[in-house]
Design an enzyme around this catalytic site. Structure first.
Site, mmCIF file in Angstrom:
data_model
loop_
_atom_site.group_PDB
_atom_site.id
_atom_site.type_symbol
_atom_site.label_atom_id
_atom_site.label_comp_id
_atom_site.label_asym_id
_atom_site.label_seq_id
_atom_site.Cartn_x
_atom_site.Cartn_y
_atom_site.Cartn_z
ATOM 1 N N LYS A 144 -41.245 42.543 20.863
ATOM 2 C CA LYS A 144 -41.853 43.273 22.277
ATOM 3 C C LYS A 144 -41.173 42.600 23.281
ATOM 4 C CE LYS A 144 -44.641 44.717 25.227
ATOM 5 N NZ LYS A 144 -46.196 45.360 25.915
ATOM 6 N N GLY A 189 -53.327 46.836 32.546
ATOM 7 C CA GLY A 189 -54.681 46.399 32.222
ATOM 8 C C GLY A 189 -54.801 47.569 33.779
ATOM 9 N N ALA A 247 -48.624 50.606 28.207
ATOM 10 C CA ALA A 247 -49.328 49.737 29.782
ATOM 11 C C ALA A 247 -49.745 51.003 30.260
ATOM 12 C CB ALA A 247 -48.275 48.593 29.932
ATOM 13 N N GLY A 248 -51.535 50.822 31.067
ATOM 14 C CA GLY A 248 -51.326 51.285 31.888
ATOM 15 C C GLY A 248 -52.608 52.487 31.529
ATOM 16 N N ALA A 306 -53.982 48.223 24.837
ATOM 17 C CA ALA A 306 -55.080 47.494 24.239
ATOM 18 C C ALA A 306 -56.145 46.852 25.296
ATOM 19 C CB ALA A 306 -53.575 45.923 24.874
ATOM 20 N N THR A 307 -56.170 47.071 26.509
ATOM 21 C CA THR A 307 -57.160 46.845 27.502
ATOM 22 C C THR A 307 -58.440 47.908 26.863
ATOM 23 O OG1 THR A 307 -55.256 45.890 28.994
ATOM 24 C CG2 THR A 307 -58.073 46.131 30.173
#
Lengths: 258, 66
Positions: A100, A161, A187-188, A209-210
């Site tokens: 990635k 995040g 993301a986001g 993830a976050t």
């Protein structure tokens, strides 16, 4: 998923789960382990860092035990040169040619640098890597990276995040329409409806993830994300009704009942 | 000779190999990769590659991230 034949193919490899997980932010390996299991993921990212002799236990052990394919990232790199070296070290350490590609422009926004990312992508493709680049929601850049030989494109929904969700659904749709490689929303994302929206817009997969690792109950949020990705995918395949300004009766009109 | 391993400068005997430098940090050999002066040294070459004065050695592994 009701459609057993609906598999995700990246770089010639098949996945039945369309939820790709990151491992950053989890309070412990035990919490991460349970969240990964609940997510049903088959592909999960790790970062490459200097070996710290004081650290006990490895995220790699967790992934190996669960049979999850490891996807190293180049997080923390600011230049194409750093990213290429990091990818080569990851290939050596983890015995995978998948990467990635993540080249950020500054610490405050962590937004991807398109120039350095494209430069690194060309070099890594030439070096035999299966390259999955993290990019802004830019349809032109996505097309150029596909032409350069990337195996997928990974546009952001919002800064890493941030939990802001998909700030520009229209751009994501444009990327999806033009792409012939998988589009992975990366993301986001903050909660399950964000993941469902990504899939409804036509993305092939979601990476997060976050939203899971920093949720108050990571394992439960992982289950929610799994369901949301599946629901969004089914809705996309089912084909939603057009939006209308006014009502359209769903019951038949009754003649003579005026 | 002076060698820097993961940012820490130290003295190592002349002729120290990459394999010996890695062993100062860990007994692991899998899941670890090494670059000397920004060039990857593949695992098969660790024993046969000797370090030289002022080399910068980076020993990396996978951690939680992304």
């Amino acid at each position: 998923m009701s459609d057993e034949d609906d598999v995700l193919v990246i770089g010639g490899e098949k996945f039945s789960s369309r939820l790709i997980m990151g491992t950053g932010g989890a309070p412990s390996l035990e919490v991460l382990d349970r969240a990964l299991e609940a997510s049903g993921t088959e592909l999960t990212t790790v970062a490459m860092r200097r070996l710290d002799p004081a650290v006990q236990g490895s995220v790699l052990d967790v992934l190996r035990r669960r049979g999850i394919k490891v996807l190293p990232n180049t997080a923390g790199c600011f230049t194409a040169g750093e990213a290429v070296l990091t990818a080569r070290l990851a290939r050596e350490a983890l015995e995978t040619n998948w990467v990635k590609l993540e080249v950020i422009s500054d610490e405050r926004t962590l937004l991807p640098d398109p120039i350095e990312t494209f430069d690194a992508a060309e070099r890594l493709v030439a070096d035999g890597f299966v390259v999955l680049p993290y990019i802004g929601d830019d349809p032109a850049l996505a097309r150029r990276l596909e032409q350069a030989g990337c195996a997928a494109v990974m546009p952001l929904g919002a800064p890493i995040g941030s939990g802001l969700g998909i700030r520009n659904p229209h751009s994501i749709e444009l990327i999806v329409e033009a792409a012939s490689v998988p589009v992975i929303l990366d993301a986001g994302l903050g909660t399950a409806s964000d993941a469902a929206l990504a899939m409804e817009l036509g993305c092939d997969a979601v990476l997060l993830a976050t939203a899971v690792t920093r949720a108050q109950r990571p394992e439960l949020m992982a289950s929610a994300m799994r369901s949301a990705v599946e629901a969004g995918r089914m809705a996309r395949l089912a084909g939603r009704i057009p939006r209308r300004r006014y009502a359209e009766a769903s019951s038949p009109s009754l003649p003579g009942f005026a | 000779m002076k060698v820097t391993i993961n940012g820490d400068a130290g003295e190592l005997p002349d002729g120290t190999t990459v394999a010996q430098a890695v062993r100062t940090l860990t007994a692991m050999t899998s899941g670890v990769a090494v670059a000397v002066n920004d060039v990857v040294v593949s695992r098969g070459a660790w024993e046969s590659t000797s370090l030289t004065e002022n080399d910068r050695v980076e020993v990396l592994t996978a951690v939680q991230g992304g």
